[in-house]
Design an enzyme around this catalytic site. Structure first.
Site, PDB file in Angstrom:
ATOM      1  N   LEU A 128       0.756  -1.375   0.019  1.00  0.00           N
ATOM      2  CA  LEU A 128      -0.030  -0.083  -0.096  1.00  0.00           C
ATOM      3  C   LEU A 128       0.950   1.377  -0.008  1.00  0.00           C
ATOM      4  CD1 LEU A 128      -3.050   1.048   0.324  1.00  0.00           C
ATOM      5  CD2 LEU A 128      -2.714   1.182   2.808  1.00  0.00           C
ATOM      6  N   HIS A 232       6.725   2.012  10.348  1.00  0.00           N
ATOM      7  CA  HIS A 232       7.409   3.121   9.903  1.00  0.00           C
ATOM      8  C   HIS A 232       6.265   4.335  10.001  1.00  0.00           C
ATOM      9  CE1 HIS A 232       9.367   5.909   6.644  1.00  0.00           C
ATOM     10  NE2 HIS A 232      10.347   5.041   6.824  1.00  0.00           N
TER      11      HIS A 232
END
Length: 367
Positions: A128, A232
């Site tokens: 994604l 992240h």
């Protein structure tokens, strides 16, 4: 009910509407746009390496997969005004060979890390990614949910459970605190080098260097423990989307950067559970009853997904004739609809991963 207003992006200097986007199967002709997305993704995004030859091969494999072959299905988010691909997502069906697939799992009541092949035989959703210019206009949920609408077109192909891995904490210098503490002492190479090996299908070289015994968490740095199981910074919203769909963390983290892996039962995924098939017709929209919805049409190479405004009466959805025309659709085509504003999903907010997290009951440790 008022329709969704246009959004003005400071980055693109243009007015953008949700209806301006189409999600469709990626094709080899999208290579240059995918190369740009891969460059922007940076280190750690192994499913989209900044390597033109590798990306070309993956786009070709995806085209074959949409035609029925076994392989990863890559979706492209197209800005219909410019024909530019500005985002992507992927579904890797169950049953694909993964002989070198390994992660770490928190074991022994949260005391150790052990290598595991858990989830190796499940369908995976991932890759994604949105172009930075499009990240603040609310298009992310549309892209994320399109994967589940694709799965709903052929549920038997994708199995009973779905998982997703998220990129872990990596700084601007391509340094992973988890890797530096857990992996570097055994691998003898930098995180970027190990990440590159995995991106090019050479994970077996990394796996061969793994210690056979579990790794005690008490031997890891505080920085590594803090990063373990956390996404992240660019993936925090992606994890929110997974939370909203019902995915849960079971103590499995990425082998290199310690990013979280989450899993859900296919039939319980929010977008699949809360969607329905019905005929779509061109017609007048009742503004008092109108809703914004994600509309998925077709399957295989004909799959496409868009954002529409429509009204539903007696099991039939009515939308603007312009929408059907732009998608080359006929009246009474069967589509799958999922309302954009749906508040019935169960949302899990507590996904913090403590250093002493309890180990799940089922073990698949590799020794």
């Amino acid at each position: 009910m008022r329709s969704t207003p246009p959004v003005r992006s400071a980055d693109t200097h243009d007015t953008i509407r949700p209806e301006d986007f189409l999600i469709r199967p990626a094709t080899p002709s999208d290579l240059s746009d995918f190369c740009e997305l891969a460059r922007l993704a940076g280190a750690g995004f192994t499913s989209l390496p900044a390597n033109e030859a590798v990306l070309a091969e993956r786009l070709q494999t995806s085209a074959c997969a949409f035609a029925g072959a076994l392989g990863t299905l890559m979706l492209a988010l197209e800005d219909r005004r410019t024909r530019r691909v500005v985002g992507c997502a992927a579904v890797k069906p169950a049953g694909m060979p993964r002989p070198d697939f390994l992660n770490f799992r928190i074991t022994d009541g949260g005391e150790t890390l052990s290598a595991t092949d858990r989830y190796a035989d499940l369908t995976e959703v991932g890759s994604l990614l949105l172009h930075p210019d499009y990240r603040k206009i609310g298009i992310g949920p549309f892209l994320a949910r399109s994967r589940y609408l694709l799965i709903a077109t052929d549920p038997d192909r994708f199995g009973r459970h779905i998982f997703s891995e998220l990129r872990g904490v990596v700084d601007e210098d391509d340094r992973s605190p988890f890797y530096d503490s857990v992996c570097a002492p055994h691998f003898g190479c930098s995180f970027a080098e190990a990440d590159d090996l995995c991106a090019h299908g050479r994970q077996q070289e990394i796996n061969a260097l793994l210690p056979k015994a579990p790794i005690a968490l008490e031997t890891l740095s505080r920085e590594a423990l803090t990063a373990m199981g956390q996404p992240h910074r660019a993936g925090r919203r992606a994890l929110d989307y997974l939370d909203e769909e019902g995915f849960r963390f079971e103590g499995v983290v990425d082998l290199l950067d310690g990013g979280p892996a989450v899993v859900a039962e296919t039939r319980s995924i929010g977008t699949i559970r809360d969607s329905a098939e019905m005929p779509i017709r061109a017609g007048a929209i009742d503004d008092d009853q109108a809703i914004d919805a994600y509309l998925a049409i077709g399957s295989g190479g004909d799959f496409r997904c868009c954002h529409v405004r429509l009204s539903i009466e007696d099991g039939v959805a009515s939308c603007s004739p312009d929408i059907l025309s732009s998608l080359d659709l006929e009246d009474d085509v069967i589509g799958r609809l999922r309302p954009v504003d749906h508040r019935g999903s169960v949302i899990a907010r507590d996904r913090h991963v403590p250093a002493r997290a309890a180990a799940p009951a089922v073990e698949h440790a590799v020794t």
